[in-house]
Design a protein around this motif. Structure first.
Motif, PDB file in Angstrom:
ATOM      1  N   LEU A 158      35.134  78.149  17.551  1.00  0.00           N
ATOM      2  CA  LEU A 158      34.025  78.485  16.654  1.00  0.00           C
ATOM      3  C   LEU A 158      34.509  78.686  15.224  1.00  0.00           C
ATOM      4  O   LEU A 158      33.803  78.371  14.268  1.00  0.00           O
ATOM      5  CB  LEU A 158      33.322  79.749  17.158  1.00  0.00           C
ATOM      6  CG  LEU A 158      32.059  80.189  16.417  1.00  0.00           C
ATOM      7  CD1 LEU A 158      31.005  79.088  16.425  1.00  0.00           C
ATOM      8  CD2 LEU A 158      31.496  81.467  17.043  1.00  0.00           C
ATOM      9  N   ARG A 200      32.609  79.909  11.549  1.00  0.00           N
ATOM     10  CA  ARG A 200      31.166  79.705  11.537  1.00  0.00           C
ATOM     11  C   ARG A 200      30.431  80.876  12.177  1.00  0.00           C
ATOM     12  O   ARG A 200      30.919  81.491  13.129  1.00  0.00           O
ATOM     13  CB  ARG A 200      30.814  78.415  12.290  1.00  0.00           C
ATOM     14  CG  ARG A 200      31.115  77.153  11.514  1.00  0.00           C
ATOM     15  CD  ARG A 200      30.951  75.920  12.376  1.00  0.00           C
ATOM     16  NE  ARG A 200      32.026  75.838  13.377  1.00  0.00           N
ATOM     17  CZ  ARG A 200      32.324  74.737  14.050  1.00  0.00           C
ATOM     18  NH1 ARG A 200      31.634  73.641  13.847  1.00  0.00           N
ATOM     19  NH2 ARG A 200      33.306  74.740  14.926  1.00  0.00           N
ATOM     20  N   GLY A 229      27.784  82.381  14.644  1.00  0.00           N
ATOM     21  CA  GLY A 229      27.254  81.870  15.898  1.00  0.00           C
ATOM     22  C   GLY A 229      27.561  82.771  17.064  1.00  0.00           C
ATOM     23  O   GLY A 229      28.038  83.899  16.907  1.00  0.00           O
ATOM     24  N   HIS A 267      19.907  75.388  13.151  1.00  0.00           N
ATOM     25  CA  HIS A 267      20.911  75.900  14.090  1.00  0.00           C
ATOM     26  C   HIS A 267      21.237  74.812  15.116  1.00  0.00           C
ATOM     27  O   HIS A 267      20.397  73.946  15.421  1.00  0.00           O
ATOM     28  CB  HIS A 267      20.388  77.119  14.859  1.00  0.00           C
ATOM     29  CG  HIS A 267      19.986  78.272  13.997  1.00  0.00           C
ATOM     30  ND1 HIS A 267      20.717  78.694  12.911  1.00  0.00           N
ATOM     31  CD2 HIS A 267      18.909  79.116  14.084  1.00  0.00           C
ATOM     32  CE1 HIS A 267      20.126  79.743  12.363  1.00  0.00           C
ATOM     33  NE2 HIS A 267      19.026  80.008  13.045  1.00  0.00           N
ATOM     34  N   THR A 303      25.570  77.545  17.088  1.00  0.00           N
ATOM     35  CA  THR A 303      26.189  77.532  15.760  1.00  0.00           C
ATOM     36  C   THR A 303      25.084  77.690  14.729  1.00  0.00           C
ATOM     37  O   THR A 303      24.214  76.832  14.604  1.00  0.00           O
ATOM     38  CB  THR A 303      26.972  76.227  15.518  1.00  0.00           C
ATOM     39  OG1 THR A 303      26.119  75.106  15.780  1.00  0.00           O
ATOM     40  CG2 THR A 303      28.195  76.158  16.425  1.00  0.00           C
ATOM     41  N   GLU A 304      25.109  78.794  14.009  1.00  0.00           N
ATOM     42  CA  GLU A 304      24.048  79.089  13.049  1.00  0.00           C
ATOM     43  C   GLU A 304      24.145  78.188  11.814  1.00  0.00           C
ATOM     44  O   GLU A 304      25.227  77.982  11.270  1.00  0.00           O
ATOM     45  CB  GLU A 304      24.127  80.552  12.599  1.00  0.00           C
ATOM     46  CG  GLU A 304      23.631  81.549  13.624  1.00  0.00           C
ATOM     47  CD  GLU A 304      23.585  82.959  13.050  1.00  0.00           C
ATOM     48  OE1 GLU A 304      23.660  83.122  11.810  1.00  0.00           O
ATOM     49  OE2 GLU A 304      23.499  83.911  13.850  1.00  0.00           O
ATOM     50  N   SER A 322      24.199  75.170  11.172  1.00  0.00           N
ATOM     51  CA  SER A 322      25.255  74.150  11.214  1.00  0.00           C
ATOM     52  C   SER A 322      24.711  72.742  11.097  1.00  0.00           C
ATOM     53  O   SER A 322      25.476  71.784  10.971  1.00  0.00           O
ATOM     54  CB  SER A 322      26.021  74.271  12.528  1.00  0.00           C
ATOM     55  OG  SER A 322      25.144  74.060  13.631  1.00  0.00           O
ATOM     56  N   THR A 370      27.309  69.962  16.349  1.00  0.00           N
ATOM     57  CA  THR A 370      28.383  70.886  15.952  1.00  0.00           C
ATOM     58  C   THR A 370      28.738  71.845  17.081  1.00  0.00           C
ATOM     59  O   THR A 370      29.773  72.509  17.028  1.00  0.00           O
ATOM     60  CB  THR A 370      27.952  71.723  14.733  1.00  0.00           C
ATOM     61  OG1 THR A 370      26.806  72.512  15.077  1.00  0.00           O
ATOM     62  CG2 THR A 370      27.620  70.831  13.558  1.00  0.00           C
ATOM     63  N   ALA A 371      27.873  71.926  18.094  1.00  0.00           N
ATOM     64  CA  ALA A 371      28.073  72.909  19.163  1.00  0.00           C
ATOM     65  C   ALA A 371      28.836  72.347  20.352  1.00  0.00           C
ATOM     66  O   ALA A 371      29.646  73.046  20.971  1.00  0.00           O
ATOM     67  CB  ALA A 371      26.718  73.456  19.612  1.00  0.00           C
TER      68      ALA A 371
END
Length: 613
Positions: A263, A266, A268, A568, A588-589, A591, A596-597
């Motif tokens: 992570l 970031r 999240g 998100h 992932t906030e 993002s 991205t997750a």
């Protein structure tokens, strides 16, 4: 002759008077002796036990003996919360010549903060007479030397060796473990005061707070003989304290490290659960904080920085963060459509890239429209719609289900309800219905809002721990256990509690799970970027949660938005598909989206599937 007679008469009279006085005096002495003897008999014979006890109270004092707080270890026995020997500065107020002057001197010598002095005053109110009151913990070698050099002007000041809570991994599991802190006035109510006499710290948040009664232990006591000044001379007897219980967690600290590293910086949250038990294997909330800073009083400046940060590092996003679940709910709605006979595996829905309600000019768009200018295909079925995250298919399904059936279906998966995880202050999210909207907002429900809920947007909010339970239910084909961090207490396993039981035919479960497998392994799957080199099976689902609304004819242009307005990203998954060992949720906030997750989940799954044992 007459004068001699008078003299003799006077002598006789004097003798009689003297004799009378002697007799009165003797009688008085007898009465006094009788009184003394009766009082002696009263004290020494009739009430000897009572007065012996009173005498003992004057010279025998009862001192509380603090228990050792229970340690916390991970699933492999690695220590996560321990008690370390340290030196504490303390003052016995009765021995200080001038307490205010002593505090001022120590402030000048050691740079004590106002918070240190305030907590000292609070602790002093709860302590017994002649007991040392802690003032500053974890003294450094330099501070010890300063105290030693200035001891001549520090009457009543002592250095006490004791155990202090310590978290070896710092901020790595801070939100889950929580921390202990010095007891404040509001931390212990009147009914608990006796249980905390002599104890200086209490669990404030996290597991430390949730399991406070188990970790704290039970006070012991010692009877000591004291002199007239209250100074201890000898320990007469002692009842040993009962140490707090040891907590063994499901948490795997190495998996936690892999998740945290993946992570990075970031914002999240990440949750990993063992579907077979509900045991929480990893729980990351970012930004993090170091719980060690709170143990003996965090500085005002450090606390203000955490409290006032826009990134909210004190928020445990795993159980308190509430976000639109976006497309992660599509497999759940697909199962509901199959169970209710609204669709089957072969049902096809036209996909021009948008959806319209009859009589409504508004177009509800699919994200793929801005990429291809069309829909995913001329027509889409359920399996492909899960894999490619086709919004149009689920707009149609949501419309056909209706908001009440849609809400009931998601409630079966625990959406909108707390999970009961063993952490304090869990949020329940929002599962909107017409009744909810009328009660909370005071307005009617519109058909278009049903479509928006059908793709996990609008008023709908979930927590990462809720989604982890829902994904576990899919992995187990209908059952899920209440999530729990604690696996055993003092080596005795904690019984797993069932939470969800969703009834559906095996063919229906297979259809939605196949769609989740295609999410990863098909060429058009929204997580196909993680399939390279996979040597185990994975079922997953991406999600992109909108943070700000986009006008009907406008285009989402990420570069034109501020960081906190960007979408998100979600990714939920479990592996292996047929005998699941782990379910993972990654958020992932701001993002941009689910792409991205899923790389974070891939790192976690690779670690877990390659570990020994």
């Amino acid at each position: 002759m007459a004068r001699q007679l008078n003299q003799m008469q006077d002598w006789t009279r004097e003798t009689r008077i003297t004799h009378r006085r002697v007799m009165v005096l003797a009688a008085l002495m007898l009465l006094i002796m009788a009184g003394l003897l009766s009082r002696y008999f009263y004290l020494q014979v009739l009430h000897t036990s009572e007065y012996r006890a009173l005498s003992d109270r004057n010279r025998i004092a009862v001192r509380t003996v603090s228990p050792t707080r229970g340690v916390i270890v991970d699933r492999s026995g690695q220590f996560l919360a321990v008690n370390e020997p340290s030196f504490t500065l303390a003052i016995t107020p009765e021995r200080a010549v001038d307490l205010e002057s002593t505090l001022a001197t120590l402030t000048d010598l050691l740079g004590l903060s106002a918070a240190d002095v305030e907590l000292f005053a609070d602790t002093r109110k709860r302590r017994r007479p002649m007991s040392p009151v802690p003032l500053k913990y974890r003294l450094t070698d330099e501070e010890l030397a300063i105290i030693a050099v200035n001891k001549h002007q520090l009457a009543g000041v002592s250095v006490v060796s004791e155990l202090t809570r310590y978290y070896p991994d710092g901020d790595l599991a801070g939100h889950a473990l929580g921390y202990v802190g010095r007891i404040g006035i509001d931390d212990v109510d009147e009914s608990q005061k006796d249980a905390y006499r002599g104890i200086t710290h209490i669990g404030k948040v996290g597991l430390e707070a949730y399991y406070e009664d188990i970790l704290r232990g039970t006070l012991g006591a010692s009877r000591v003989e004291t002199n007239a000044r209250g100074v201890e001379l000898e320990v007469i007897d002692r009842i040993e304290p009962i140490p707090g219980s040891e907590l063994t967690l499901h948490l795997d600290i190495e998996l936690q490290r892999v998740a945290s590293d993946a992570l990075g910086d970031r914002r999240g949250a990440i949750v990993a659960i063992d579907p077979a038990t509900g045991g929480v294997l990893s729980a990351v909330s970012n930004p993090r904080y170091d719980p060690n800073k709170f143990v003996n009083g965090i500085s005002f400046a450090d606390y203000a920085a955490l409290r006032d940060s826009r990134d909210a590092p004190l928020l445990n996003r795993v159980v308190q963060g509430q976000y639109p679940p976006a497309s992660t709910i599509k497999p759940m709605l697909g199962l509901s459509g199959l169970n209710r006979g609204i669709i089957d595996a072969d049902s096809m829905v036209p996909d021009p890239g948008y959806y319209q309600l009859e009589g409504d000019s508004r177009r509800y768009r699919d994200w793929i429209l801005r990429i291809r200018g069309t829909g995913h295909a001329d027509e889409m079925n359920l399996r492909d719609s899960i894999a490619q995250s086709c919004d149009v298919y689920f707009y149609d399904l949501a419309h056909r289900l209706g908001i009440d059936a849609l809400a009931d279906s998601l409630a079966e998966f625990g959406i909108g309800s707390t999970t009961g995880v063993d952490l304090p202050s869990e949020k329940q999210g929002v599962l909107p219905t017409p009744q909810w909207k009328q009660r909370v907002i005071g307005s009617n429900w519109y058909g278009g809002e049903t479509l928006i809920v059908g793709i996990g947007q609008g008023y709908m909010l979930t927590t990462p721990i809720q989604l982890a339970v829902a994904v576990s239910a899919i992995a187990n084909r209908g059952t899920a256990f209440k999530p729990s961090f604690v696996a055993a207490i003092d080596g005795i396993p904690v019984t797993n509690q069932p939470l969800l039981d969703i009834d559906a035919p095996a063919t229906h479960w297979r259809e939605i799970i196949d769609g989740m497998v295609d999410t990863v392994f098909s060429a058009r799957g929204t997580a196909s970027g993680m399939r390279s080199g996979l040597d185990y099976s994975v079922a997953g689902k991406t999600g992109t949660a909108q943070v700000v609304g986009i006008a009907q004819d406008a285009t989402y242009e990420e570069d034109l938005l501020s960081e906190y307005q960007r979408n998100h990203g979600w990714f939920v998954a479990f592996a292996p598909v047929d005998e699941p060992e782990i379910a993972v949720v990654v958020l992932t906030e701001n993002s941009g989206g689910g792409s991205t997750a899923y790389p974070i989940a891939r790192d976690m799954l690779d670690y877990w599937m390659s570990r020994d044992g």
